[in-house]
Design an enzyme around this catalytic site. Structure first.
Site, PDB file in Angstrom:
ATOM      1  N   VAL A   1     -31.919 -10.916  12.642  1.00  0.00           N
ATOM      2  CA  VAL A   1     -31.524 -12.328  12.635  1.00  0.00           C
ATOM      3  C   VAL A   1     -31.129 -12.768  14.044  1.00  0.00           C
ATOM      4  CG1 VAL A   1     -30.797 -12.291  10.208  1.00  0.00           C
ATOM      5  CG2 VAL A   1     -29.123 -11.718  11.965  1.00  0.00           C
TER       6      VAL A   1
ATOM      7  N   HIS B   1     -34.607 -12.053   6.714  1.00  0.00           N
ATOM      8  CA  HIS B   1     -33.172 -12.154   6.428  1.00  0.00           C
ATOM      9  C   HIS B   1     -32.524 -13.364   7.099  1.00  0.00           C
ATOM     10  CE1 HIS B   1     -33.041  -7.558   5.368  1.00  0.00           C
ATOM     11  NE2 HIS B   1     -33.639  -8.298   4.451  1.00  0.00           N
TER      12      HIS B   1
ATOM     13  N   CYS C   1     -20.670 -29.748   6.895  1.00  0.00           N
ATOM     14  CA  CYS C   1     -21.924 -30.496   6.754  1.00  0.00           C
ATOM     15  C   CYS C   1     -21.720 -31.960   7.160  1.00  0.00           C
ATOM     16  CB  CYS C   1     -22.371 -30.404   5.296  1.00  0.00           C
ATOM     17  SG  CYS C   1     -23.905 -31.280   4.954  1.00  0.00           S
TER      18      CYS C   1
ATOM     19  N   CYS D   1     -22.305 -34.088   3.634  1.00  0.00           N
ATOM     20  CA  CYS D   1     -21.405 -34.078   2.472  1.00  0.00           C
ATOM     21  C   CYS D   1     -20.030 -33.499   2.774  1.00  0.00           C
ATOM     22  CB  CYS D   1     -22.067 -33.346   1.306  1.00  0.00           C
ATOM     23  SG  CYS D   1     -22.143 -31.566   1.550  1.00  0.00           S
TER      24      CYS D   1
ATOM     25  N   THR E   1     -36.487   0.510  11.903  1.00  0.00           N
ATOM     26  CA  THR E   1     -35.773   0.229  10.651  1.00  0.00           C
ATOM     27  C   THR E   1     -35.561   1.518   9.868  1.00  0.00           C
ATOM     28  OG1 THR E   1     -35.767  -0.968   8.555  1.00  0.00           O
ATOM     29  CG2 THR E   1     -37.934  -0.476   9.478  1.00  0.00           C
TER      30      THR E   1
ATOM     31  N   ASN F   1     -39.504   5.377  15.588  1.00  0.00           N
ATOM     32  CA  ASN F   1     -38.094   5.539  15.233  1.00  0.00           C
ATOM     33  C   ASN F   1     -37.653   6.921  15.720  1.00  0.00           C
ATOM     34  OD1 ASN F   1     -35.583   5.884  13.776  1.00  0.00           O
ATOM     35  ND2 ASN F   1     -36.283   4.297  12.356  1.00  0.00           N
TER      36      ASN F   1
ATOM     37  N   GLU G   1     -35.495   8.665  14.506  1.00  0.00           N
ATOM     38  CA  GLU G   1     -35.105   9.469  13.343  1.00  0.00           C
ATOM     39  C   GLU G   1     -36.160   9.354  12.247  1.00  0.00           C
ATOM     40  OE1 GLU G   1     -32.301  11.147  13.492  1.00  0.00           O
ATOM     41  OE2 GLU G   1     -31.413  10.166  15.242  1.00  0.00           O
TER      42      GLU G   1
ATOM     43  N   ALA H   1     -37.748   2.370  20.699  1.00  0.00           N
ATOM     44  CA  ALA H   1     -38.737   1.288  20.692  1.00  0.00           C
ATOM     45  C   ALA H   1     -39.152   0.898  22.107  1.00  0.00           C
ATOM     46  CB  ALA H   1     -38.149   0.084  19.949  1.00  0.00           C
TER      47      ALA H   1
END
Ligand code: OAD
Length: 273
Positions: free
Chosen positions: A108, A139, A171, A174, A211, A236, A238, A254
């Site tokens: 994200v 996500h 917001c 509202c 991941t 990865n 692992e 990576a």
């Protein structure tokens, strides 16, 4: 952890990518570890220090929105100060130079989009429409908020003051509390996951980077490609639950392995911004 990917393994991965049509690149927190951002489950990971049910569920937000916002704001600021690493850039260039690549991320932090922008507009400008290198964000993203009452979403890049409940963002329409537009445990993933599964079922390769592949349904993206007869290539340090299904597993970070893997497959080892 092993000493790193061998050149024979890198060559094998490259051969598969060169011969394939349709690639899904599935990424996780380990990709951004090389940009200095914490993962979730590894040493120093978020879930080693915090309990997910106190910070990443709708119940947690109802119980203590200030605490949840404080944690997200600390991570948003760390992400805003981070820069894409060589792997983000190589993936962006790979997606820009080929027309058959879909990036699917659980992250994200917005670093794929930053890398896409800098590779698309940098000195060694890669051809192709920048939208090709923008990820499906399974996500959600740190940089959007959503109203807890009317559901309206909007971009939000400014700092958030989480020092008290009264200072939390509200917001414009509202007046209800805004929440991060991310997916919390127990929430559905929305249309991005359907699009990801669609691309994965057509792809001949799923390249899985950084991941742990333990969170569903995201981890199933690679299995969809595998079941449709495609290959999984994993980067990865692992082993993961996907490792036994992989045609190639590069046991390396990576930022080291991805640029080498993608060089000559449409990507580049020296994608500059
Ligand atoms: P994890 O923290 O579960 O896994 C990170 C993976 O990255 C591990 O398998 C590490 O071995 C690997 N790794 C660590 N450093 C690396 C490096 N330099 N290069 C490559 N790989 C490296 O993170 P995710 O798999 O992304 O969800 O977690 C999935 C989801 O669980 C997240 O999106 C988040 C979390 O709970 C939600 O918040 C809904």
């Amino acid at each position: 952890m092993t000493a790193g990917a061998t050149s024979a393994e890198i060559d094998r991965g490259r051969d598969i990518l060169r011969a394939s049509r349709g690639v899904v690149v599935l990424t996780g927190a380990g990709l951004s570890a090389d940009s200095g951002l914490a993962t979730f489950r590894g040493p120093g990971g978020q879930w080693r220090k915090h309990r997910p049910e106190e910070l990443a569920t709708p119940e947690a937000f109802r119980r203590d929105p200030r605490l949840v916002w404080e944690w997200y704001e600390a991570r948003r600021r760390a992400a805003a100060e981070a820069a894409p690493n060589d792997a983000h850039r190589a993936i962006a260039e790979f997606a820009l130079r080929r027309d058959d690549v879909t990036i699917v991320t659980q992250n994200v932090d917005g670093l794929h989009a930053l890398a896409a922008r800098c590779v698309a507009t940098g000195p060694r400008r890669a051809p192709g429409n920048i939208s090709r290198a923008l990820p499906l964000e399974l996500h959600g993203t740190f940089y959007r908020v959503r109203c807890t009452s009317c559901g309206r979403r909007r971009e939000h890049r400014d700092l958030i003051d989480a020092s008290s409940k009264e200072t939390l963002p509200r917001c414009d329409d509202c007046g209800a509390l805004l929440r991060p537009d991310v997916v919390w445990f127990g929430e559905p993933l929305g249309e991005a996951i359907e699009r990801a599964f669609g691309c994965a079922s057509q792809a001949e390769v799923c390249l899985v980077v950084g991941t742990s592949a333990v969170v569903q349904p995201a981890a199933s993206v690679a299995m969809v490609t595998r079941r449709a007869g495609g290959a999984i290539i994993e980067v990865n340090p692992e082993e993961t639950p996907l490792s036994p299904m992989c045609a190639v597993s590069l046991r390396d970070t990576a930022a080291t392995a991805v640029p080498m893997l993608l060089a000559g497959c449409g990507g580049s080892s020296t994608a500059a911004c």
